[in-house]
Design an enzyme around this catalytic site. Structure first.
Site, PDB file in Angstrom:
ATOM      1  N   TRP A 174       0.837  -1.203   0.000  1.00  0.00           N
ATOM      2  CA  TRP A 174       0.000   0.000   0.000  1.00  0.00           C
ATOM      3  C   TRP A 174       0.874   1.256   0.000  1.00  0.00           C
ATOM      4  CZ3 TRP A 174      -0.288   4.139   3.342  1.00  0.00           C
ATOM      5  CH2 TRP A 174      -1.380   4.985   3.220  1.00  0.00           C
ATOM      6  N   HIS A 175       2.014   1.173   0.674  1.00  0.00           N
ATOM      7  CA  HIS A 175       2.867   2.350   0.807  1.00  0.00           C
ATOM      8  C   HIS A 175       3.574   2.733  -0.485  1.00  0.00           C
ATOM      9  CE1 HIS A 175       2.319   1.742   5.151  1.00  0.00           C
ATOM     10  NE2 HIS A 175       2.672   2.996   5.270  1.00  0.00           N
ATOM     11  N   GLY A 176       3.804   1.793  -1.356  1.00  0.00           N
ATOM     12  CA  GLY A 176       4.489   2.179  -2.586  1.00  0.00           C
ATOM     13  C   GLY A 176       4.779   1.019  -3.503  1.00  0.00           C
TER      14      GLY A 176
ATOM     15  N   PHE B 167       2.077   8.496  -1.248  1.00  0.00           N
ATOM     16  CA  PHE B 167       1.350   7.242  -1.074  1.00  0.00           C
ATOM     17  C   PHE B 167      -0.135   7.423  -1.339  1.00  0.00           C
ATOM     18  CE2 PHE B 167       4.803   6.733   2.298  1.00  0.00           C
ATOM     19  CZ  PHE B 167       5.685   6.239   1.375  1.00  0.00           C
TER      20      PHE B 167
END
Length: 477
Positions: free
Chosen positions: A325-327, A477
């Site tokens: 989800w963060h990257g 993000f």
């Protein structure tokens, strides 16, 4: 539009003044103003992506109404999956398309074949991961009948685009924030003062702590082969406080600004670096995201109710998905997997719920055991942050290899004493205020001259030690 920009300091008073001139009894007019202000706020970066938020809003509003009318389970599931596919489809295209294409090409190359697929020059919409999850929470909760679908399109539009937390959270649940757009909001002086106090602390975290730590973290990470192990350890330390000051600072500002308008957002950080184990850390770090994954992914997968294999599987899924989800980078996936490894022993020994109380509650100092536990938890978190900060997996492993060589206990080559002093001041303030929602929440008990002297000190420090302006980390993000 950045919270720490001149534009925002002009924008906020104008919107605040108009909002309360309209008055709390004119709810729809206030909601229209919030929606318009939010679209101006977001469009300040790139007006082209306003259509993306509007389309997502229209889709989920319509699906919510349809879910309220349909009783047949099969039809309701189809509607829910339309919402999931549309929202995650947009997120997947803008954020992960090039990652998957590059990974596919690399896989074919590894096995001796050439694959010719072009990547796209895609601009990532600011905050898409945040507002996508926020609007998804609405359709999922309506589907699960935890929330009645709203018929107020303007209120729903304001909920999805609410400018204080639009681009970097907290990720609000529809069950908490959406109903607040349908009730009368009265100006409360005490809440407004408390909101401004939290904004002040958030700005201090960002401007003084995060931006100054970023300067040295960037120097050390970008030139890691030139420094000894002790300096690399310090670089990881600086990044740990950069990301904490940056992200929790944004959350403080968002929560504080929301209170100026009569809204209450959920807490997003609870002094995570004072955690005594990694389970406690994840109950205190980015709370809105970790609870989102818990409720909408971990529990539906079976949570901790199954056998050993299911527990291990679900733990790795939740952390790896959180990392992804963060990257769109393998570094984030490894970061998530590493945290799963940290968490697993606690889960399997059923010790993941031991430290639920406040550390050193009612005391000025922790015990030696608590101090040892906090130091160990912070250290392993520091190791994981190296993967989060590194440009690539190779960069991360090279950084850690050089950090743990024989020079780990050598003299530190980059030692900005002023910044370290400011970080120690920050840690001490957070420790003394750890029983509050944020560090300086309970400063009211002090006499007015002392209280105002502290506020002035923070302002002086912000003007005196303004670091080079850095975009909030979580905007990417």
């Amino acid at each position: 539009m950045l919270f720490n920009s001149l534009e925002f300091f002009i924008f906020l008073p104008i919107v605040f003044g108009l909002y309360w001139v309209i008055g709390g009894k004119r709810i729809k007019s206030q909601n229209v103003l919030i929606a318009l202000a939010s679209y101006v706020f977001y469009g300040w970066w790139d007006w082209r992506f306003l259509s993306l938020i509007l389309f997502s809003t229209l889709v989920d509003y319509s699906i919510g109404l349809a879910l309220g009318k349909k009783k047949k389970l099969k039809t309701r599931k189809i509607l829910l999956w339309i919402s999931i596919c549309v929202n995650l489809g947009f997120l997947g295209f803008f954020k992960y398309y090039n990652f998957f294409i590059d990974s596919l090409i690399d896989s074919f190359t590894f096995f001796g074949s050439e694959l010719s697929i072009n990547t796209l020059n895609i601009i990532l919409p600011v905050g898409i991961s945040f507002y996508t999850f926020q609007t998804l929470s609405y359709t999922i909760d309506v589907y699960n009948k935890k929330l009645e679908p709203t018929k107020d399109f303007v209120g729903f539009m304001a909920f999805v685009s609410f400018f204080p937390q639009l681009v970097a959270g907290p990720i609000e649940r529809a069950t908490n924030l959406l109903p607040q757009f349908s009730i009368e909001r009265k100006f409360n002086y005490k809440n407004a003062v408390d909101g401004l106090r939290q904004v002040l602390w958030g700005l201090f975290k960002k401007i003084v702590i995060a931006d100054n730590c970023a300067k040295y973290a960037n120097i050390i990470f970008n030139n890691h082969t030139e420094y000894n192990g002790s300096t690399l350890l310090l670089g990881a330390f600086f990044f740990a406080f950069q990301i904490y000051g940056d992200f929790s600072g944004y959350s403080d500002i968002a929560i504080g600004v929301s209170r100026l308008f009569g809204f209450n957002l959920k807490r997003n950080f609870a002094f995570p670096y004072f955690s005594r184990d990694i389970a406690e850390f994840w109950r205190r770090w980015h709370i809105s995201l970790s609870t989102w994954f818990r409720d909408y992914l971990y529990i539906p997968l079976g949570g901790s109710r199954g056998g050993l294999k299911m527990k291990i599987r679900n733990t790795f899924i939740i952390f790896i998905v959180s990392g992804f989800w963060h990257g769109a980078n393998w570094t984030f996936i490894i970061w998530g997997a590493l945290n799963a490894l940290y968490f697993l022993p606690l889960l399997l020994t059923k010790k993941n719920r031991i430290n639920t109380n406040l550390v050193a509650e009612g005391k000025y100092f922790p015990t030696l055991k608590e101090l040892r536990q906090m130091a160990f938890t912070f250290f392993i978190t520091l190791i994981a942050w190296v993967f989060f900060r590194a440009d690539s997996v190779a960069h991360a492993f090279s950084y850690l290899y050089n950090m743990f060589d024989t020079s780990l206990f050598s003299e530190i080559e980059v030692l900005p004493s002023t910044i370290l002093t400011l970080v120690l001041f920050f840690i001490a303030t957070e420790w003394l205020g750890r029983s509050g929602q944020y560090a300086i929440e309970k400063i009211d008990f002090m006499k007015k001259p002392i209280r105002w002297a502290f506020y002035i000190l923070l302002i002086i420090l912000m003007f005196s030690f303004t670091g080079e302006e850095q975009q909030f980390i979580y905007f990417q993000f």
